[in-house]
Design a protein around this motif. Structure first.
Motif, PDB file in Angstrom:
ATOM      1  N   ALA A 103      59.071  75.752  32.233  1.00 16.77           N
ATOM      2  CA  ALA A 103      58.467  75.290  31.234  1.00 16.77           C
ATOM      3  C   ALA A 103      58.779  76.103  29.977  1.00 16.77           C
ATOM      4  O   ALA A 103      59.077  75.433  28.782  1.00 16.77           O
ATOM      5  CB  ALA A 103      57.039  74.901  31.289  1.00 16.77           C
ATOM      6  N   GLY A 112      48.470  72.102  29.714  1.00 21.68           N
ATOM      7  CA  GLY A 112      49.694  72.645  30.047  1.00 21.68           C
ATOM      8  C   GLY A 112      49.642  73.231  31.462  1.00 21.68           C
ATOM      9  O   GLY A 112      48.860  72.640  32.250  1.00 21.68           O
ATOM     10  N   ARG A 150      52.606  75.274  23.911  1.00 24.58           N
ATOM     11  CA  ARG A 150      51.923  74.440  25.008  1.00 24.58           C
ATOM     12  C   ARG A 150      51.980  75.503  26.333  1.00 24.58           C
ATOM     13  O   ARG A 150      50.989  74.812  27.166  1.00 24.58           O
ATOM     14  CB  ARG A 150      52.587  73.325  25.311  1.00 24.58           C
ATOM     15  N   VAL A 151      52.635  76.476  26.317  1.00 22.78           N
ATOM     16  CA  VAL A 151      52.566  77.092  27.578  1.00 22.78           C
ATOM     17  C   VAL A 151      52.341  78.631  27.366  1.00 22.78           C
ATOM     18  O   VAL A 151      52.986  79.151  26.926  1.00 22.78           O
ATOM     19  CB  VAL A 151      53.835  77.067  28.657  1.00 22.78           C
ATOM     20  N   GLU A 180      46.894  75.961  26.073  1.00 21.35           N
ATOM     21  CA  GLU A 180      47.306  74.982  26.643  1.00 21.35           C
ATOM     22  C   GLU A 180      46.613  73.432  26.676  1.00 21.35           C
ATOM     23  O   GLU A 180      46.974  72.653  27.197  1.00 21.35           O
ATOM     24  CB  GLU A 180      47.534  75.404  28.158  1.00 21.35           C
ATOM     25  N   ASP A 203      57.660  74.033  24.469  1.00 20.39           N
ATOM     26  CA  ASP A 203      56.676  74.437  25.243  1.00 20.39           C
ATOM     27  C   ASP A 203      56.133  75.785  24.984  1.00 20.39           C
ATOM     28  O   ASP A 203      55.154  76.277  25.109  1.00 20.39           O
ATOM     29  CB  ASP A 203      57.100  74.322  26.755  1.00 20.39           C
ATOM     30  N   GLY A 233      56.749  67.153  23.382  1.00 17.53           N
ATOM     31  CA  GLY A 233      56.064  67.544  24.595  1.00 17.53           C
ATOM     32  C   GLY A 233      56.783  67.103  25.667  1.00 17.53           C
ATOM     33  O   GLY A 233      57.484  66.209  25.921  1.00 17.53           O
ATOM     34  N   TRP A 234      56.341  67.860  26.866  1.00 19.17           N
ATOM     35  CA  TRP A 234      57.054  67.341  28.153  1.00 19.17           C
ATOM     36  C   TRP A 234      55.894  67.140  29.079  1.00 19.17           C
ATOM     37  O   TRP A 234      55.230  68.055  29.799  1.00 19.17           O
ATOM     38  CB  TRP A 234      57.569  68.885  28.787  1.00 19.17           C
TER      39      TRP A 234
END
Length: 571
Positions: free
Chosen positions: A467, A320, A477-478, A370, A473, A139-140
């Motif tokens: 991202a 996100g 996640r995005v 997200e 991501d 993860g970021w």
């Protein structure tokens, strides 16, 4: 689960340890205390662990965590094509920490470099050897601002433990419990330390009150009725009692108004009631040095929990980057205050309005991709290591069951088919001004026009595109860029965001052996500190900002240092 062990008593009814004098006393059975105890028992040392809660609470706050760990140049990063290095991570850490206090940051800065070196070298293997595993997608978190040498992670570094917080606790707790069975560890639960015993300038033990027994489940607020007293002695004493997250009076007393703005009137706690910060004052009274009291780490994306575990139990959205973020007046937050980018910048922008809450506006497509909720209990698939449930809840259409439950039951959520209906619902939840429909619509439409092309001038749209270049991501996640007001991505969702209290970044100053520094600036004989109570090392390893995934790791690193240092002391 075994009950609390009986204690023998001295004349006068003061309990003493039922085994021979221990080699070390550990105050606090959270993650840092367990790690220190593990290291001490590996060296064959006898340890007495004191905790004001019962056995059900072993592991402390770490048990409730998502289990994020900060690794640098890990195999998981390399498999995703992420180029990381100690040099880049140390640059990010320094840019985020902003160390600027020559005296108070002296040891925190040294701890920071040592921790980043640990994260880039032996940390992953150390945990792997204990049986801990992480998920393959990195993860970021805390993506930062807009400069290469400023705040934030330049690359994804948030490694999610397969098993979340309970697994991080387990890999240390199991060997500690095995040492208990061998007679090397004794627990004294419901023992609240009120004083450190100092003789001839050396800490030689601890005194306090015995709280009435309880069999309450983990996290539940327990009685503070005192039914007895105790005094225990040992050559070394470790304070590993956690931070101040549930002590809102102490938070208000130390709130950095000049840096973050006025202290929020409404704060919701992200930690159990026993996270009270008592040992900070007790350590200072004994002669230990407390530094960086004004450095804290609280979140702006807090939610009231519709199904609380402890009184006032609150959690956080781990978002996100796509939700639009508005202040209480309905004005979009400026860059870099995007979801998941800069926690303290967002706090400043929100509190500058004179109100202590803000709003996310998003839609169903964004919430499905997200929204992740903090806490091991909010992620049963990963916590339970259930691959089938993971596929069903995360990869199929629809929000995860915990997120969907908040959409249906959460008091901070509004779901509507049209923007007028959404704004009307948000205005019912407002603790301040009423949102203006026309102005909110103007800002959303302006943002939506930016997604017609692959390029844009809107900084948040550019950040979303950036991202999605990170494989983790993009996969998990995005959301794909789209118009928020597009009915095909509906319904619309509004979320009232509250300030969630969580971490203490300052604390007891320690050297690199976790030995406490006294008020004269020298090592305090017999006394050590680790974990959050020590600012996760040195009295402030993070400086002003955390890079996330660093709190559990800070407990592990400082607890390990403390345990190994105490184990080197002569018997």
């Amino acid at each position: 689960m075994r009950g609390d062990p009986p204690a023998r008593t001295r004349p006068g009814g003061v309990p003493v340890a039922s085994s021979p004098q221990p080699d070390a006393i550990v105050i606090g059975a959270g993650l840092a205390g367990l790690v220190a105890t593990y290291e001490l028992t590996r060296a064959g040392r006898r340890v007495l662990v004191l905790d004001q809660e019962n056995r059900n609470n072993l592991g402390g706050q770490a048990f409730w965590s998502l289990g994020g760990l900060f690794f640098v140049d890990s195999p998981e990063q390399r498999r995703l094509g992420i180029k990381d290095s100690f040099e880049l991570a140390w640059q990010d850490w320094q840019g985020s920490a902003g160390f600027d206090r020559e005296d108070e940051d002296l040891w925190g800065r040294r701890w920071a470099r040592a921790y980043v070196e640990f994260a880039a070298t032996e940390k992953r293997q150390y945990l792997h050897d204990l049986g801990l595993r992480v998920t393959p997608l990195v993860g970021w978190a805390e993506r930062g601002g807009s400069t290469a040498d400023g705040h934030g992670n330049s690359v994804p570094r948030f490694h999610l433990t397969w098993g979340t917080g309970p697994e991080v606790v387990r890999v240390f707790l199991e060997p500690v419990l095995a040492a208990e069975r061998r007679g090397l560890v004794e627990f004294a639960f419901r023992h609240r330390v009120d004083e450190l015993i100092v003789e001839d300038g050396t800490v030689v033990g601890a005194r306090g009150g015995i709280l009435e027994p309880t069999d309450l489940d983990r996290g539940k607020a327990s009685s503070r009725n005192v039914v007895g007293e105790f005094e225990f002695r040992a050559p070394a004493v470790l304070v590993s009692s956690g931070g101040i997250g549930h002590n809102h009076d102490l938070i208000r007393r130390n709130w950095p108004t000049e840096r973050l703005g006025p202290c929020p009137e409404t704060m919701i706690p992200g930690v159990p009631a026993h996270v009270d910060g008592r040992m900070l004052g007790i350590t200072e009274q004994a002669g230990g040095r407390i530094v960086n009291r004004d450095r804290m780490w609280h979140y702006t994306e807090g939610l009231h929990n519709w199904d609380p575990i402890w009184p006032d139990h609150a959690i956080r959205i781990i978002p996100g980057p796509s939700s639009m973020w508005f202040d209480a007046n309905g004005k979009r937050l400026p860059a870099p205050s995007f979801p998941g980018f800069d926690t303290n910048a967002s706090m400043r922008d929100i509190l500058a309005t004179g109100y202590d809450y803000s709003w996310f506006v998003l839609n169903q497509s964004i919430v499905e991709k997200e929204f992740m909720l903090s806490g091991s209990e909010q992620n049963p698939d990963i916590t339970g290591k259930d691959r089938r449930l993971l596929v069903e809840s995360r990869l199929k259409k629809g929000a995860t069951p915990p997120v969907d439950a908040f959409l249906r039951h959460g008091v901070d959520f509004v779901v509507a088919d049209t923007l007028p209906e959404l704004v009307a619902g948000m205005n019912k939840l407002a603790r301040g001004p009423q949102l203006d429909l026309a102005d909110l619509e103007r800002q959303i439409v302006a943002r939506d026009r930016q997604v017609a092309n692959k390029y844009a001038k809107d900084a948040q749209i550019m950040a979303i595109a950036n991202a999605r270049r990170a494989l983790g991501d993009k996969i998990a996640r995005v959301a794909s860029p789209h118009r928020i007001l597009d009915p095909a991505h509906g319904p619309l969702i509004g979320v009232r965001l509250n300030v969630l209290t969580r971490k203490t970044l300052g604390g007891i100053q320690t050297d690199l052996d976790s030995q406490v520094i006294d008020s004269a600036g020298t090592p305090f004989a017999g006394l050590y500190a680790a974990g959050e109570v020590a600012g996760f090392g040195g009295g402030g390893v993070h400086g002003y900002n955390a890079l996330e995934g660093t709190f559990l790791g800070g407990c592990i690193f400082s607890g390990r240092s403390a345990g190994r240092a105490m184990a080197r002391l002569p018997r």
